[in-house]
Design a protein around this motif. Sequence first.
Motif, PDB file in Angstrom:
ATOM      1  N   ALA A   1       0.866  -1.198  -0.062  1.00 53.36           N
ATOM      2  CA  ALA A   1      -0.067  -0.115  -0.088  1.00 53.36           C
ATOM      3  C   ALA A   1       0.759   1.272   0.042  1.00 53.36           C
ATOM      4  O   ALA A   1       0.270   2.474  -0.476  1.00 53.36           O
ATOM      5  N   GLY A   2       1.983   0.932   0.586  1.00 49.27           N
ATOM      6  CA  GLY A   2       2.942   2.344   0.664  1.00 49.27           C
ATOM      7  C   GLY A   2       4.371   1.940   1.189  1.00 49.27           C
ATOM      8  O   GLY A   2       4.622   0.780   1.069  1.00 49.27           O
ATOM      9  N   HIS A   3       5.269   2.937   1.347  1.00 49.86           N
ATOM     10  CA  HIS A   3       6.453   2.384   1.793  1.00 49.86           C
ATOM     11  C   HIS A   3       6.470   1.847   3.145  1.00 49.86           C
ATOM     12  O   HIS A   3       6.038   2.968   4.136  1.00 49.86           O
ATOM     13  N   PRO A   4       6.890   0.708   3.554  1.00 52.43           N
ATOM     14  CA  PRO A   4       6.844   0.376   4.811  1.00 52.43           C
ATOM     15  C   PRO A   4       7.813   1.136   5.933  1.00 52.43           C
ATOM     16  O   PRO A   4       8.856   1.606   5.535  1.00 52.43           O
ATOM     17  N   PRO A   5       7.180   1.148   7.064  1.00 51.90           N
ATOM     18  CA  PRO A   5       8.084   1.884   8.189  1.00 51.90           C
ATOM     19  C   PRO A   5       9.110   0.959   8.665  1.00 51.90           C
ATOM     20  O   PRO A   5       9.186   0.567   9.655  1.00 51.90           O
ATOM     21  N   TYR A   6      10.362   0.966   7.815  1.00 52.81           N
ATOM     22  CA  TYR A   6      11.334   0.167   8.175  1.00 52.81           C
ATOM     23  C   TYR A   6      12.085   0.736   9.254  1.00 52.81           C
ATOM     24  O   TYR A   6      12.258   1.987   9.659  1.00 52.81           O
ATOM     25  N   ALA A   7      12.756  -0.144  10.247  1.00 50.32           N
ATOM     26  CA  ALA A   7      13.506   0.124  11.259  1.00 50.32           C
ATOM     27  C   ALA A   7      14.643  -1.063  11.722  1.00 50.32           C
ATOM     28  O   ALA A   7      14.498  -2.001  11.172  1.00 50.32           O
ATOM     29  N   PRO A   8      15.640  -0.537  12.642  1.00 51.30           N
ATOM     30  CA  PRO A   8      16.653  -1.217  12.924  1.00 51.30           C
ATOM     31  C   PRO A   8      16.081  -2.537  13.657  1.00 51.30           C
ATOM     32  O   PRO A   8      15.129  -2.477  13.929  1.00 51.30           O
ATOM     33  N   LEU A   9      16.614  -3.796  13.225  1.00 56.40           N
ATOM     34  CA  LEU A   9      16.309  -5.305  13.735  1.00 56.40           C
ATOM     35  C   LEU A   9      17.502  -5.706  14.137  1.00 56.40           C
ATOM     36  O   LEU A   9      18.628  -5.493  13.834  1.00 56.40           O
ATOM     37  N   ALA A  10      17.215  -6.544  15.523  1.00 57.55           N
ATOM     38  CA  ALA A  10      18.208  -7.316  16.131  1.00 57.55           C
ATOM     39  C   ALA A  10      17.507  -8.704  16.308  1.00 57.55           C
ATOM     40  O   ALA A  10      16.570  -8.674  16.713  1.00 57.55           O
ATOM     41  N   LEU A  11      18.548  -9.552  16.305  1.00 59.62           N
ATOM     42  CA  LEU A  11      17.784 -10.876  16.728  1.00 59.62           C
ATOM     43  C   LEU A  11      18.117 -11.031  18.226  1.00 59.62           C
ATOM     44  O   LEU A  11      18.857 -10.424  18.694  1.00 59.62           O
ATOM     45  N   PRO A  12      17.270 -12.186  18.759  1.00 55.96           N
ATOM     46  CA  PRO A  12      16.957 -12.116  20.234  1.00 55.96           C
ATOM     47  C   PRO A  12      18.293 -12.958  20.717  1.00 55.96           C
ATOM     48  O   PRO A  12      18.805 -13.626  19.820  1.00 55.96           O
TER      49      PRO A  12
END
Length: 365
Positions: A302-313
Amino acid sequence: MHDLIVVGAGLAGLALAARAQQEGQEVAVIEARSRIGGRSLAHRTESGCYDLGPAWIWPSMQPRVARAAAAFGLRLHRQADDGGFVFQDTDGAVQRLPHGFAQEPPSMRIEGGTTALAEGFAARLAPGTIRLGTRVEHLVLAADAVSVAAGETRLRARRVALALPPRLAAAIGFEPALPASALRQLEAVPTWMAGHAKALAIYDTPVWRASGLSGGAFSRCGPLGEIHDASLPGAASEAALFGFFAWPAAMRAARRATLEDAVRAQLAALFGPAAGSPRALLIQDWSADDLTATPADAPPLAGHPPYAPLALPAPWHGRVLLSGSESAPEFGGYLEGALAAAEAAAAMNAQHGGGLPAAGAAVGR
Ligand SMILES: Cc1cc2nc3c(=O)[nH]c(=O)nc-3n(C[C@H](O)[C@H](O)[C@H](O)COP(=O)(O)OP(=O)(O)OC[C@H]3O[C@@H](n4cnc5c(N)ncnc54)[C@H](O)[C@@H]3O)c2cc1C
């Protein structure tokens, strides 16, 4: 044992590897394809390179790509849009408008294509750093190292960076296994433009300019939804148009056998009969490329996703970093995001090997 293994030789992976190696680390880059660049893909002719993946940068807003292009001596040119614009309605009716739509800020193209950015970082790496044709299938965590398994290849590193879309990271085997909630969160992150396809039509001359048209068009019926001039500056005996498909991945797959004819017919309807007979017509469907897209990427976004930093648990936290554009702290999904993600991963990695907490919201908590 390596200090850092980077999985993925797209722009993010190569920028990270170049930085880590420059800081004195032992680095290996592992890439599944037989080429570097990832979603940056060039079609080369005698006149130069056309982009079948990303083509535009916006240097006034994106400092990292601007710096990289300058550092590699790459020339930029404004997306051509002088002349009339064509609008096609849902019923196929064509309207020719006398003026174009000026993009603001203007989209800039890179002479040599966006692959030149990836090539610039790759050229900074020591010979033998990149292993092509090697798809990472499995990661095994031990106290002092992460083991990387790719076919017959086994490598060990203090830290691994997955410089690829989160959905492809979720397809890699982790031992110990990632929690189901972490996998679900990685799989929920759409890969930018992965469901898209591009068409490139190459001509002897810019036939659209003879009727005062810029080569720009919007269509509500398709198959292409947005078309632009893709001609290379200074190319005397070649001109080109490129277009993004409006037809979604499922429709393209169902009509694969007649897709090229449909594109030719649409180009003729928009720009005149000569535009229906390009010297060459190429279609690059990224939704069918399993090193970019998964089936989840097929439905249009639908639009540009709200990307954010990701880290594994834990226990992977800080040992395996997510460092593709879709994990960037800003400009996620774009080439600028690839460089921002590389910068963030390089900063974490520079602290020292193994065990450090990585910034970013840990998935699966
Ligand atoms: C059609 C299209 C148009 C676009 N237009 C623009 C644009 O105009 N401007 C812009 O800024 N951005 C645009 N983008 C987005 C841009 O392409 C991405 O932001 C950028 O290329 C991401 O770089 P990356 O290195 O993070 O990922 P990628 O380029 O996807 O690189 C990831 C690499 O990892 C490799 N890989 C994956 N899995 C494995 C594995 N298991 N083992 C080993 N290797 C693996 C892949 O082969 C790939 O080389 C566009 C994208 C597409 C598809």
